[in-house]
Design an enzyme around this catalytic site. Sequence first.
Site, short mmCIF file in Angstrom:
data_model
loop_
_atom_site.label_atom_id
_atom_site.label_comp_id
_atom_site.label_asym_id
_atom_site.label_seq_id
_atom_site.Cartn_x
_atom_site.Cartn_y
_atom_site.Cartn_z
N ARG A 86 3.07 -3.89 -2.07
CA ARG A 86 2.00 -3.07 -2.63
C ARG A 86 2.05 -1.71 -1.94
O ARG A 86 1.92 -1.62 -0.71
CB ARG A 86 0.64 -3.73 -2.39
CG ARG A 86 -0.49 -2.85 -2.85
CD ARG A 86 -1.87 -3.45 -2.63
NE ARG A 86 -2.83 -2.47 -3.08
CZ ARG A 86 -3.89 -2.07 -2.39
NH1 ARG A 86 -4.19 -2.60 -1.22
NH2 ARG A 86 -4.68 -1.13 -2.87
N HIS A 93 -5.07 5.76 -4.27
CA HIS A 93 -5.53 5.30 -2.95
C HIS A 93 -6.02 6.54 -2.20
O HIS A 93 -5.47 6.93 -1.18
CB HIS A 93 -4.39 4.58 -2.22
CG HIS A 93 -4.82 3.74 -1.05
ND1 HIS A 93 -4.52 2.41 -0.92
CD2 HIS A 93 -5.53 4.05 0.06
CE1 HIS A 93 -5.01 1.93 0.21
NE2 HIS A 93 -5.62 2.92 0.84
N GLU A 136 -10.20 0.34 -3.38
CA GLU A 136 -11.47 0.42 -2.66
C GLU A 136 -12.37 1.56 -3.14
O GLU A 136 -12.71 2.47 -2.36
CB GLU A 136 -11.22 0.53 -1.15
CG GLU A 136 -10.54 -0.71 -0.58
CD GLU A 136 -10.37 -0.69 0.93
OE1 GLU A 136 -10.71 0.31 1.58
OE2 GLU A 136 -9.89 -1.70 1.48
N ASN A 191 -9.71 -6.92 -0.87
CA ASN A 191 -9.35 -6.47 0.48
C ASN A 191 -10.43 -6.99 1.42
O ASN A 191 -11.61 -6.63 1.28
CB ASN A 191 -9.32 -4.94 0.57
CG ASN A 191 -8.24 -4.33 -0.32
OD1 ASN A 191 -7.46 -5.05 -0.96
ND2 ASN A 191 -8.19 -3.02 -0.37
N TYR A 223 -11.66 -7.68 5.43
CA TYR A 223 -11.48 -7.46 6.86
C TYR A 223 -12.52 -8.19 7.70
O TYR A 223 -12.19 -8.75 8.73
CB TYR A 223 -11.50 -5.96 7.17
CG TYR A 223 -10.25 -5.27 6.64
CD1 TYR A 223 -9.09 -5.23 7.41
CD2 TYR A 223 -10.20 -4.74 5.36
CE1 TYR A 223 -7.93 -4.65 6.93
CE2 TYR A 223 -9.04 -4.15 4.87
CZ TYR A 223 -7.91 -4.11 5.65
OH TYR A 223 -6.75 -3.56 5.18
N GLU A 237 -5.27 -6.78 0.63
CA GLU A 237 -5.23 -6.29 2.02
C GLU A 237 -5.94 -7.30 2.91
O GLU A 237 -6.99 -7.83 2.53
CB GLU A 237 -5.95 -4.94 2.19
CG GLU A 237 -5.24 -3.75 1.64
CD GLU A 237 -5.96 -2.44 1.92
OE1 GLU A 237 -6.72 -2.37 2.92
OE2 GLU A 237 -5.79 -1.51 1.13
O1 IFM Z 1 -6.06 1.66 6.19
C1 IFM Z 1 -7.06 1.19 5.37
C2 IFM Z 1 -6.60 1.21 3.92
O2 IFM Z 1 -6.21 2.47 3.51
C3 IFM Z 1 -7.70 0.74 3.01
N1 IFM Z 1 -8.26 -0.50 3.46
C4 IFM Z 1 -8.60 -0.65 4.84
C5 IFM Z 1 -7.45 -0.22 5.72
C6 IFM Z 1 -7.83 -0.35 7.20
O3 IFM Z 1 -8.90 0.48 7.50
#
Ligand code: IFM
Length: 453
Positions: free
Chosen positions: A78, A122, A167, A293, A295, A354
């Site tokens: 990706r 992006h 995002e 995505n 985290y 992600e």
């Molecule tokens: O680096 C970023 C990415 O560009 C978008 N998602 C989160 C990542 C980590 O912060």
Amino acid sequence: MPDRFDLPAGFRWGVATAAYQIEGAVDEDGRGPSIWDTFTARPGAVRDGHTGAVACDHYHRWPEDIALMRGLGLDGYRFSIAWPRVQPTGAGPVNPAGLAFYDRLVDALLGVGITPLPTLFHWDLPQALEDAGGWLNRGTAYRFAEYAALVADRLGDRVPAWITLNEPFVHTVYGYAMGIHAPGRALMLDALPVAHHQLLAHGLAASLLHERGLDVLISNNLTPVEPASPSPADLAAADAYDTLHNRLFTDPLLLGRYPDLSAFGTGPDLHGAVRPGDLDLITATPLTGLGVNYYNPTRIAAPTAPGLPFDLLDIPDVPHTAFGWPVVPDGLRNLLTGLRDRYGTALPPVTITENGCSTTEDVDDTFRIDYLSAHLDALATAVAEGVDVRGYYTWSLIDNFEWAEGLFGQRFGLVHVDFATQRRTPKASYAWYRDLIAVHRARCAKEGSVTSP
Ligand code: IFM
């Protein structure tokens, strides 16, 4: 408990990057300026005054980076396409040299058996479009669709699936509401039209991609929201945050309507941005997949000061990444089962587009291996509980330009980059991911050979 080796056969393994974070070469081959070139030139905007002008020099070193991907045995890569390379002012004819870069990249990936999964936006909007209002201007959605068609006409014969936007939540909030990312506008809730115009852009582009026989995904940053306590005030605050972070984008995409935004002082027209027929345009092309995505989860309490209807709290007693983000692998399982419960049959297959963690300069890289393995185990549990997840793209292949944090502090890569020399050095997590992919594939092949006639 299921673990990562129980993920189904055919599960796709990948890595993710983004153009401005790795490419560099911002003045080469006719690329136009983007909002990130402008923002990084603003004193104090980015830690240590870093920019993406060189970043990982991927624009010149892509053969080496593809060799690294080949070494991992990936199914997919990706990456994002820089709109200002393809259309330097965000409108008009293609810049042939800019598009040729991605043409070469796609061919080289296919040559080593890796399927390209491009993201069309992006965050690196052509500066000329920002000068005309950026994503506050409805016209940007139409320019995006034109750009998407130009790129698909060139690469669509070899690239089967496309991610429209990355995002939109983060771009809206960090870029236009808080001003800590480009374009650096601090409009707070007046930024809400930016959310709608991005969704409109997705819908318009998705139709054109679909007409060309291509699969369409969109990736958003999603977070499971936990109230700080069961008090009605904390529950209401958590609900408001969930609405803003998760439902503002996913409800229109999957249900064709905006959630109740009254906690944010607007009705379903997002300060007048939504016109009749827009939601039909947004949903006209069913998503082939939802890119998630993930985290960390977010803990929310009732607000202690006037302004927003929530306060964000830390999650104590868990490890934290270099960014200070809490590490809660089970949050990924909660997020996925929560999506399934909320959207039911409206939820398309999910791809994790992600997931990863930042560290400072690594020694043994154990933190990253622990993070990734625990998240993949949580993902396997969600799959065992019935969520249809098709693939996992870890963020990121290489250390890169981490937006307002600059180059050095937040290293997300499986591969270390020395930004003074551009030397790439695979970390321990690189070998770990390579071995995981190989073992998973071998197990699936063995099980397949037992069950097949
Ligand atoms: O680096 C970023 C990415 O560009 C978008 N998602 C989160 C990542 C980590 O912060």
